[in-house]
Design a protein around this motif. Structure first.
Motif, PDB file in Angstrom:
ATOM      1  N   UNK A  34     -30.875 -30.398  85.624  1.00  0.00           N
ATOM      2  CA  UNK A  34     -31.580 -31.310  84.725  1.00  0.00           C
ATOM      3  C   UNK A  34     -32.738 -30.639  84.024  1.00  0.00           C
ATOM      4  N   UNK A  35     -32.815 -30.847  82.726  1.00  0.00           N
ATOM      5  CA  UNK A  35     -33.883 -30.272  81.899  1.00  0.00           C
ATOM      6  C   UNK A  35     -34.412 -31.357  80.974  1.00  0.00           C
ATOM      7  N   UNK A  36     -35.660 -31.230  80.619  1.00  0.00           N
ATOM      8  CA  UNK A  36     -36.223 -32.155  79.629  1.00  0.00           C
ATOM      9  C   UNK A  36     -35.805 -31.697  78.236  1.00  0.00           C
ATOM     10  N   UNK A  37     -35.870 -32.598  77.282  1.00  0.00           N
ATOM     11  CA  UNK A  37     -35.511 -32.286  75.901  1.00  0.00           C
ATOM     12  C   UNK A  37     -36.413 -31.178  75.376  1.00  0.00           C
ATOM     13  N   UNK A  38     -37.650 -31.199  75.726  1.00  0.00           N
ATOM     14  CA  UNK A  38     -38.614 -30.174  75.292  1.00  0.00           C
ATOM     15  C   UNK A  38     -38.190 -28.792  75.792  1.00  0.00           C
ATOM     16  N   UNK A  39     -37.771 -28.708  77.042  1.00  0.00           N
ATOM     17  CA  UNK A  39     -37.335 -27.426  77.606  1.00  0.00           C
ATOM     18  C   UNK A  39     -36.046 -26.944  76.945  1.00  0.00           C
ATOM     19  N   UNK A  40     -35.154 -27.877  76.643  1.00  0.00           N
ATOM     20  CA  UNK A  40     -33.901 -27.509  75.978  1.00  0.00           C
ATOM     21  C   UNK A  40     -34.198 -26.948  74.594  1.00  0.00           C
ATOM     22  N   UNK A  41     -35.072 -27.614  73.847  1.00  0.00           N
ATOM     23  CA  UNK A  41     -35.467 -27.112  72.519  1.00  0.00           C
ATOM     24  C   UNK A  41     -36.114 -25.736  72.622  1.00  0.00           C
ATOM     25  N   UNK A  42     -36.984 -25.610  73.602  1.00  0.00           N
ATOM     26  CA  UNK A  42     -37.671 -24.315  73.803  1.00  0.00           C
ATOM     27  C   UNK A  42     -36.649 -23.204  74.075  1.00  0.00           C
ATOM     28  N   UNK A  43     -35.712 -23.455  74.950  1.00  0.00           N
ATOM     29  CA  UNK A  43     -34.680 -22.457  75.261  1.00  0.00           C
ATOM     30  C   UNK A  43     -33.819 -22.157  74.032  1.00  0.00           C
ATOM     31  N   UNK A  44     -33.472 -23.214  73.296  1.00  0.00           N
ATOM     32  CA  UNK A  44     -32.633 -23.026  72.111  1.00  0.00           C
ATOM     33  C   UNK A  44     -33.362 -22.192  71.053  1.00  0.00           C
ATOM     34  N   UNK A  45     -34.637 -22.475  70.857  1.00  0.00           N
ATOM     35  CA  UNK A  45     -35.416 -21.704  69.880  1.00  0.00           C
ATOM     36  C   UNK A  45     -35.549 -20.247  70.329  1.00  0.00           C
ATOM     37  N   UNK A  46     -35.765 -20.059  71.605  1.00  0.00           N
ATOM     38  CA  UNK A  46     -35.866 -18.701  72.140  1.00  0.00           C
ATOM     39  C   UNK A  46     -34.547 -17.956  71.945  1.00  0.00           C
ATOM     40  N   UNK A  47     -33.421 -18.648  72.175  1.00  0.00           N
ATOM     41  CA  UNK A  47     -32.106 -18.026  71.998  1.00  0.00           C
ATOM     42  C   UNK A  47     -31.864 -17.669  70.532  1.00  0.00           C
ATOM     43  N   UNK A  48     -32.283 -18.529  69.632  1.00  0.00           N
ATOM     44  CA  UNK A  48     -32.128 -18.235  68.207  1.00  0.00           C
ATOM     45  C   UNK A  48     -32.935 -16.995  67.815  1.00  0.00           C
ATOM     46  N   UNK A  49     -34.140 -16.916  68.311  1.00  0.00           N
ATOM     47  CA  UNK A  49     -34.968 -15.723  68.042  1.00  0.00           C
ATOM     48  C   UNK A  49     -34.322 -14.478  68.646  1.00  0.00           C
TER      49      UNK A  49
END
Length: 148
Positions: A60-75
């Protein structure tokens, strides 16, 4: 009689060019290896991060953590793209310099082969002169015996 190769200066220049090409090739090879190593580490980091993210999604992850991970992956993907292009450029430069090194190596070998053949002709000429001198000495000795 001393042997003097008529293309010695050219051979020296060609050897210097070959050595310079070898140095440039080695530098480009090291550069390629460094960039490829960075790319490998980034790909490994991405793989580890994806595995970590999958584990976290299960728990389980919060939406904020998912966005953070996704942005990090994009970078991380942008950085990986940059390094993939850098690897391609470094590889093509290394291959180009390798072909130049091979060309210079063939040039040097041509002049070395010419030098070997020229030196052999020089030795053959010395042998012929020695044989003529020995024949002349033998004739003189023979004629000297007849005159006695």
């Amino acid at each position: 009689m001393r042997y003097q190769y008529k293309f010695e200066k050219i051979l020296t220049i060609k050897e210097k060019e070959k050595n310079d090409a070898f140095t440039k090739y080695n530098e480009s090879r090291k550069s390629f290896e460094e960039v490829a190593e960075k790319l490998y580490k980034l790909l490994k980091k991405k793989e580890d991060l994806e595995a970590f993210q999958k584990e976290k999604l299960v728990s389980g992850l919060s939406v904020q953590e998912i966005r953070h991970h996704q942005q990090f992956m994009e970078n991380l993907d942008r950085i990986i793209d940059h390094y993939q292009k850098a690897v391609i450029e470094a590889r093509s430069k290394m291959e180009f310099l390798h072909s130049k090194l091979l060309e210079h190596n063939m040039e040097v070998k041509k002049y070395e082969k010419i030098k070997e053949k020229d030196f052999q002709r020089f030795l053959d000429g010395i042998r012929e002169d020695d044989n003529r001198n020995m024949d002349e000495i033998s004739i003189q000795q023979f004629l000297g015996r007849e005159n006695r």
